[in-house]
Design an enzyme around this catalytic site. Structure first.
Site, PDB file in Angstrom:
ATOM      1  N   SER A 151      62.435  25.959  40.005  1.00  0.00           N
ATOM      2  CA  SER A 151      62.898  26.010  38.732  1.00  0.00           C
ATOM      3  C   SER A 151      63.377  27.396  38.170  1.00  0.00           C
ATOM      4  CB  SER A 151      61.776  25.448  37.646  1.00  0.00           C
ATOM      5  OG  SER A 151      62.336  25.393  36.300  1.00  0.00           O
ATOM      6  N   GLY A 154      66.819  28.127  39.662  1.00  0.00           N
ATOM      7  CA  GLY A 154      67.871  27.486  39.048  1.00  0.00           C
ATOM      8  C   GLY A 154      68.073  28.060  37.524  1.00  0.00           C
ATOM      9  N   LYS A 155      67.074  28.544  36.946  1.00  0.00           N
ATOM     10  CA  LYS A 155      67.169  28.888  35.443  1.00  0.00           C
ATOM     11  C   LYS A 155      67.938  30.494  35.574  1.00  0.00           C
ATOM     12  CE  LYS A 155      64.919  25.972  33.306  1.00  0.00           C
ATOM     13  NZ  LYS A 155      65.599  24.696  32.325  1.00  0.00           N
ATOM     14  N   SER A 156      67.742  31.122  36.535  1.00  0.00           N
ATOM     15  CA  SER A 156      68.135  32.529  36.797  1.00  0.00           C
ATOM     16  C   SER A 156      69.718  32.434  37.100  1.00  0.00           C
ATOM     17  CB  SER A 156      67.567  33.245  37.769  1.00  0.00           C
ATOM     18  OG  SER A 156      66.294  33.544  37.501  1.00  0.00           O
TER      19      SER A 156
END
Length: 234
Positions: A151, A154-156
């Site tokens: 997660s 992906g956020k980065s």
């Protein structure tokens, strides 16, 4: 004059529902898309679509249906997420599961921003033209969370393309945000995120005619708060 259109991709019973209700009260037509939308979510929308964003093509078909039924979305919120937990070892999940999380958290979010931008090109000058990604603080260097390796990755990645989009489209008046609710001290709210606070803040972002800070950190009851100084300490 036709009503503006809100599209929420990944409309769940907390943030997605609250955002839908806020914008509906302000005269927006609301389209909600989710893998399994519940009855409460369905009642809050003018259009409800089933979609699984582990397949990026679902993003394109969702936009096509919304344009056909309600019109071009003026505000797009990407609220979908996926995580396979890694409590002790970041490499404990399969490549397949890691890829699923990356597709939902980044690839489909990219597809949504791309489709939103194509729609913005066709909207009148006074339309909001706002894309918002519901994030958290895992995009900040040093804010590691072992259990959420996929997660956070992906956020980065998503934060990176949103920052680029915000910079590249300033002259067009298109706005792109990575939204991150924090505590007053700047810490993550974890699972205590407020749907109503998201609704209020997202509406404020949509109403502002100019691009604000793309890294839209906010606190319930206060709105945008700049935590960049403290975040640099990690």
């Amino acid at each position: 004059m036709s009503s503006p259109v809100l599209l929420v991709l990944g409309a769940g019973p907390n943030v997605g529902l609250a955002v839908a209700r806020k914008f509906a009260k302000q005269g927006y037509k609301v389209a909600l898309a989710a893998r399994n939308p519940n009855d409460e979510v369905s009642k809050a929308a003018d259009l409800v679509l089933k979609a699984d964003f582990s397949d990026p093509s679902a993003v394109v078909s969702t936009f096509d249906k919304v344009k056909e039924k309600l019109g071009i979305p003026t505000v797009v919120v990407y609220n979908a997420y996926s995580v396979h937990l890694t409590p002790e070892d970041p490499f404990s999940i399969s490549v397949t599961d890691f890829n699923t999380d990356m597709v939902v958290n980044t690839t489909s979010a990219f597809a949504a921003a791309q489709e939103a931008t194509r729609g913005f090109d066709q909207l009148p000058a006074d339309a909001s033209k706002t894309f918002i990604f519901t994030g958290n603080n895992l995009n900040i260097p040093g804010r590691r969370l072992l259990v959420a390796t996929s997660s956070g990755t992906g956020k980065s990645a998503t934060a990176h393309f949103i920052a680029n989009a915000a910079s590249a489209n300033l002259s067009k008046g298109y706005k792109y945000y990575y939204a991150d609710e924090r505590t007053p001290e700047g810490e993550t709210v974890k699972f205590d995120n407020s749907g109503d606070a998201h609704g209020e803040f997202y509406y404020d972002l949509a109403q502002d005619p100019k691009q604000g800070a793309w890294l839209a950190t906010f606190v319930k009851g206060k709105g945008y708060v700049d935590f960049s100084a403290t975040d640099r300490g990690y």
